[in-house]
Design a protein around this motif. Structure first.
Motif, PDB file in Angstrom:
ATOM      1  N   THR A   1       0.837  -1.211   0.000  1.00  0.00           N
ATOM      2  CA  THR A   1       0.000   0.000   0.000  1.00  0.00           C
ATOM      3  C   THR A   1       0.869   1.256   0.000  1.00  0.00           C
ATOM      4  O   THR A   1       0.585   2.249  -0.697  1.00  0.00           O
ATOM      5  CB  THR A   1      -0.930   0.003   1.215  1.00  0.00           C
ATOM      6  OG1 THR A   1      -1.777  -1.150   1.152  1.00  0.00           O
ATOM      7  CG2 THR A   1      -1.786   1.255   1.270  1.00  0.00           C
ATOM      8  N   VAL A   2       1.939   1.257   0.801  1.00  0.00           N
ATOM      9  CA  VAL A   2       2.844   2.421   0.869  1.00  0.00           C
ATOM     10  C   VAL A   2       3.485   2.644  -0.500  1.00  0.00           C
ATOM     11  O   VAL A   2       3.608   3.797  -0.995  1.00  0.00           O
ATOM     12  CB  VAL A   2       3.900   2.216   1.956  1.00  0.00           C
ATOM     13  CG1 VAL A   2       4.991   3.287   1.853  1.00  0.00           C
ATOM     14  CG2 VAL A   2       3.258   2.253   3.336  1.00  0.00           C
ATOM     15  N   ALA A   3       3.902   1.541  -1.145  1.00  0.00           N
ATOM     16  CA  ALA A   3       4.547   1.676  -2.457  1.00  0.00           C
ATOM     17  C   ALA A   3       3.568   2.243  -3.485  1.00  0.00           C
ATOM     18  O   ALA A   3       3.913   3.120  -4.298  1.00  0.00           O
ATOM     19  CB  ALA A   3       5.077   0.316  -2.907  1.00  0.00           C
ATOM     20  N   LEU A   4       2.331   1.779  -3.459  1.00  0.00           N
ATOM     21  CA  LEU A   4       1.329   2.256  -4.393  1.00  0.00           C
ATOM     22  C   LEU A   4       0.951   3.705  -4.098  1.00  0.00           C
ATOM     23  O   LEU A   4       0.679   4.498  -5.003  1.00  0.00           O
ATOM     24  CB  LEU A   4       0.079   1.354  -4.330  1.00  0.00           C
ATOM     25  CG  LEU A   4       0.265  -0.076  -4.847  1.00  0.00           C
ATOM     26  CD1 LEU A   4      -0.993  -0.907  -4.616  1.00  0.00           C
ATOM     27  CD2 LEU A   4       0.625  -0.067  -6.336  1.00  0.00           C
ATOM     28  N   ALA A   5       0.949   4.064  -2.819  1.00  0.00           N
ATOM     29  CA  ALA A   5       0.619   5.448  -2.461  1.00  0.00           C
ATOM     30  C   ALA A   5       1.706   6.384  -2.944  1.00  0.00           C
ATOM     31  O   ALA A   5       1.435   7.514  -3.374  1.00  0.00           O
ATOM     32  CB  ALA A   5       0.429   5.565  -0.942  1.00  0.00           C
ATOM     33  N   GLN A   6       2.961   5.953  -2.865  1.00  0.00           N
ATOM     34  CA  GLN A   6       4.055   6.771  -3.350  1.00  0.00           C
ATOM     35  C   GLN A   6       3.971   6.958  -4.867  1.00  0.00           C
ATOM     36  O   GLN A   6       4.445   7.965  -5.406  1.00  0.00           O
ATOM     37  CB  GLN A   6       5.391   6.129  -2.952  1.00  0.00           C
ATOM     38  CG  GLN A   6       5.670   6.191  -1.445  1.00  0.00           C
ATOM     39  CD  GLN A   6       6.954   5.471  -1.068  1.00  0.00           C
ATOM     40  OE1 GLN A   6       7.532   4.778  -1.910  1.00  0.00           O
ATOM     41  NE2 GLN A   6       7.376   5.650   0.198  1.00  0.00           N
ATOM     42  N   GLN A   7       3.353   5.996  -5.546  1.00  0.00           N
ATOM     43  CA  GLN A   7       3.206   6.093  -6.984  1.00  0.00           C
ATOM     44  C   GLN A   7       1.934   6.849  -7.369  1.00  0.00           C
ATOM     45  O   GLN A   7       1.675   7.074  -8.538  1.00  0.00           O
ATOM     46  CB  GLN A   7       3.178   4.687  -7.612  1.00  0.00           C
ATOM     47  CG  GLN A   7       4.474   3.923  -7.420  1.00  0.00           C
ATOM     48  CD  GLN A   7       4.375   2.498  -7.946  1.00  0.00           C
ATOM     49  OE1 GLN A   7       3.367   2.133  -8.588  1.00  0.00           O
ATOM     50  NE2 GLN A   7       5.417   1.717  -7.687  1.00  0.00           N
ATOM     51  N   GLY A   8       1.174   7.201  -6.347  1.00  0.00           N
ATOM     52  CA  GLY A   8      -0.047   7.954  -6.609  1.00  0.00           C
ATOM     53  C   GLY A   8      -1.227   7.090  -6.938  1.00  0.00           C
ATOM     54  O   GLY A   8      -2.283   7.605  -7.288  1.00  0.00           O
ATOM     55  N   ILE A   9      -1.018   5.775  -6.844  1.00  0.00           N
ATOM     56  CA  ILE A   9      -2.124   4.864  -7.178  1.00  0.00           C
ATOM     57  C   ILE A   9      -3.087   4.758  -6.003  1.00  0.00           C
ATOM     58  O   ILE A   9      -4.291   4.711  -6.171  1.00  0.00           O
ATOM     59  CB  ILE A   9      -1.577   3.483  -7.570  1.00  0.00           C
ATOM     60  CG1 ILE A   9      -0.676   3.618  -8.798  1.00  0.00           C
ATOM     61  CG2 ILE A   9      -2.707   2.479  -7.804  1.00  0.00           C
ATOM     62  CD1 ILE A   9      -0.001   2.349  -9.198  1.00  0.00           C
ATOM     63  N   MET A  10      -2.529   4.654  -4.784  1.00  0.00           N
ATOM     64  CA  MET A  10      -3.346   4.572  -3.579  1.00  0.00           C
ATOM     65  C   MET A  10      -3.337   5.927  -2.890  1.00  0.00           C
ATOM     66  O   MET A  10      -2.384   6.692  -2.995  1.00  0.00           O
ATOM     67  CB  MET A  10      -2.792   3.506  -2.619  1.00  0.00           C
ATOM     68  CG  MET A  10      -2.778   2.106  -3.235  1.00  0.00           C
ATOM     69  SD  MET A  10      -4.428   1.422  -3.437  1.00  0.00           S
ATOM     70  CE  MET A  10      -4.909   1.193  -1.741  1.00  0.00           C
ATOM     71  N   SER A  11      -4.420   6.162  -2.101  1.00  0.00           N
ATOM     72  CA  SER A  11      -4.549   7.453  -1.427  1.00  0.00           C
ATOM     73  C   SER A  11      -3.728   7.474  -0.153  1.00  0.00           C
ATOM     74  O   SER A  11      -3.287   6.441   0.362  1.00  0.00           O
ATOM     75  CB  SER A  11      -6.027   7.698  -1.097  1.00  0.00           C
ATOM     76  OG  SER A  11      -6.477   6.730  -0.149  1.00  0.00           O
ATOM     77  N   GLN A  12      -3.529   8.689   0.362  1.00  0.00           N
ATOM     78  CA  GLN A  12      -2.796   8.856   1.621  1.00  0.00           C
ATOM     79  C   GLN A  12      -3.559   8.213   2.761  1.00  0.00           C
ATOM     80  O   GLN A  12      -2.971   7.654   3.686  1.00  0.00           O
ATOM     81  CB  GLN A  12      -2.590  10.357   1.906  1.00  0.00           C
ATOM     82  CG  GLN A  12      -1.767  10.644   3.148  1.00  0.00           C
ATOM     83  CD  GLN A  12      -0.339  10.130   3.053  1.00  0.00           C
ATOM     84  OE1 GLN A  12       0.236  10.134   1.936  1.00  0.00           O
ATOM     85  NE2 GLN A  12       0.218   9.679   4.200  1.00  0.00           N
ATOM     86  N   GLN A  13      -4.896   8.268   2.659  1.00  0.00           N
ATOM     87  CA  GLN A  13      -5.720   7.650   3.716  1.00  0.00           C
ATOM     88  C   GLN A  13      -5.504   6.148   3.764  1.00  0.00           C
ATOM     89  O   GLN A  13      -5.400   5.551   4.838  1.00  0.00           O
ATOM     90  CB  GLN A  13      -7.207   7.933   3.441  1.00  0.00           C
ATOM     91  CG  GLN A  13      -8.155   7.387   4.510  1.00  0.00           C
ATOM     92  CD  GLN A  13      -7.940   8.015   5.880  1.00  0.00           C
ATOM     93  OE1 GLN A  13      -7.701   9.233   5.956  1.00  0.00           O
ATOM     94  NE2 GLN A  13      -7.994   7.181   6.919  1.00  0.00           N
ATOM     95  N   ALA A  14      -5.398   5.522   2.586  1.00  0.00           N
ATOM     96  CA  ALA A  14      -5.147   4.075   2.539  1.00  0.00           C
ATOM     97  C   ALA A  14      -3.797   3.757   3.133  1.00  0.00           C
ATOM     98  O   ALA A  14      -3.614   2.758   3.834  1.00  0.00           O
ATOM     99  CB  ALA A  14      -5.235   3.579   1.104  1.00  0.00           C
ATOM    100  N   LYS A  15      -2.802   4.652   2.859  1.00  0.00           N
ATOM    101  CA  LYS A  15      -1.477   4.441   3.418  1.00  0.00           C
ATOM    102  C   LYS A  15      -1.516   4.541   4.937  1.00  0.00           C
ATOM    103  O   LYS A  15      -0.919   3.706   5.641  1.00  0.00           O
ATOM    104  CB  LYS A  15      -0.526   5.491   2.839  1.00  0.00           C
ATOM    105  CG  LYS A  15       0.873   5.428   3.409  1.00  0.00           C
ATOM    106  CD  LYS A  15       1.753   6.520   2.823  1.00  0.00           C
ATOM    107  CE  LYS A  15       3.137   6.509   3.466  1.00  0.00           C
ATOM    108  NZ  LYS A  15       3.989   7.602   2.950  1.00  0.00           N
ATOM    109  N   ASP A  16      -2.234   5.551   5.455  1.00  0.00           N
ATOM    110  CA  ASP A  16      -2.312   5.712   6.922  1.00  0.00           C
ATOM    111  C   ASP A  16      -3.035   4.537   7.567  1.00  0.00           C
ATOM    112  O   ASP A  16      -2.644   4.042   8.642  1.00  0.00           O
ATOM    113  CB  ASP A  16      -3.028   7.017   7.252  1.00  0.00           C
ATOM    114  CG  ASP A  16      -2.209   8.246   6.819  1.00  0.00           C
ATOM    115  OD1 ASP A  16      -0.979   8.055   6.641  1.00  0.00           O
ATOM    116  OD2 ASP A  16      -2.792   9.324   6.692  1.00  0.00           O
TER     117      ASP A  16
END
Length: 354
Positions: free
Chosen positions: A145-160
């Motif tokens: 999830t963190v990797a996808l969030a860094q790529q802009g695929i996943m949201s910051q909320q999903a990362k948190d």
């Protein structure tokens, strides 16, 4: 019948009677005469314990029966010892009951506690394994999830949310580890209680041994107290009263002697030169001091020669020793007593020719 004939008849009867008396009471000149001594079974009655004679129930010449009370020895100390021993035995019996109950309760509690603790350890380890698996799975999801969030695929909320879930999984693992540690501590405590149960069992064994020893001592004290009463071992007549009431006697010292005249015998010295003429089971004529003649059965023949009573004046010039024989005789009315002299006759036909 005239007076003269009556006189002759009377003289004839007296002569016949005298002849019969002579033939029945006087030994034949050719018979061997032995001078013997009457004896009987004499029993010395004594106490098994020392002490003062408190009661003496018999006197000389008195007839007694087997099992009759003869004397009582003072036994206040023995009575006190018995009471003390019985009290100790009762105390040890109660103590044994207490230790047995304690051991039973300890064994039951520790047995179930150990089983429960082992089950708790297994459950805690299973929960830990599950928590660790969940943590690894959440760790992988969080990394993705963190990797996808860094790529802009996943949201910051999903990362948190993924980071929060990972922390929760980590906390669950720590909690599960603490639960395992607590369960193992409970198991160690339960096993320590099992050791206490083993100690309790050993205490029971030790106490049981002490109780048995106390019971044995109480029984011994009871037996010792019973020795204070002295009973007649045989029926007979009190011959000698060796002690008096109030005297202090030692253990085994004679209190009275009882003569049992129901079995009476005659000891007679048989010259060794005629030893072959008498065998066990032979019946010989015995004449008592009163002149009464009776038959005596040879019940014993000594296996060893005794003192000499004669001297061989032939060419051998030696002492003639004797072999003692023992003859059982009837004693109706207990008329014959120990120490009397009796004559024993060996018929000529049995004598060994010299």
């Amino acid at each position: 019948m005239n007076a003269r004939n009556r006189v002759f008849l009377l003289l004839g009867l007296l002569t016949a009677g005298s002849l019969i008396w002579y033939l029945t009471t006087v030994r034949h000149a050719s018979d061997l005469q032995l001078i013997g001594t009457v004896d009987a079974n004499e029993v010395m009655v004594s106490a098994k314990i020392p002490g003062r004679i408190q009661t003496l129930t018999v006197d000389e010449g008195q007839e007694v029966k087997a099992g009759q009370l003869i004397a009582v020895i003072e036994s206040d100390d023995l009575s006190a010892a018995r009471q003390a021993a019985e009290a100790t035995a009762a105390s040890q019996k109660w103590k044994l009951g207490e230790t047995v109950e304690t051991e039973r309760q300890t064994r039951g509690e520790t047995g179930s506690a150990t089983v429960n603790a082992e089950a708790q350890v297994r459950a805690a380890k299973a929960s830990l394994a599950q928590a660790e698996a969940n943590y690894e799975h959440q760790k992988a999801d969080t990394s993705r999830t963190v990797a996808l969030a860094q790529q802009g695929i996943m949201s910051q909320q999903a990362k948190d949310d993924a980071a929060t879930s990972l922390e929760a999984s980590r906390a669950a693992v720590e909690t599960a580890r603490e639960n395992v540690a607590a369960a193992e501590a409970s198991l160690r405590q339960a096993r320590a209680h099992e050791l206490l149960a083993t100690v309790a069992a050993r205490t029971v064994d030790s106490t049981r041994g002490e109780a048995e020893n106390a019971r044995a001592l109480a029984e011994q004290a009871k037996v010792q107290l019973g020795y204070a009463q002295v009973f007649a071992p045989v029926s007979g007549r009190v011959n000698v009263r060796a002690a008096r009431q109030g005297e202090v006697v030692a253990a085994g010292a004679a209190i009275v002697t009882i003569m049992d005249l129901t079995q009476t015998w005659v000891y007679a010295p048989l010259p060794e030169t005629q030893a072959d003429s008498v065998q066990l089971g032979d019946s010989l004529r015995v004449v008592m001091p009163s002149g009464t003649a009776l038959q005596g059965k040879v019940i014993n023949k000594s296996a060893q020669a005794d003192f000499a009573t004669q001297r061989d004046v032939s060419s051998r010039k030696r002492d003639i020793k004797t072999v003692q024989i023992k003859l059982l005789i009837d004693n109706p009315g207990e008329r014959y007593v120990a120490g009397m002299t009796a004559e024993v006759y060996i018929p000529k036909a049995r004598l060994v020719k010299q």
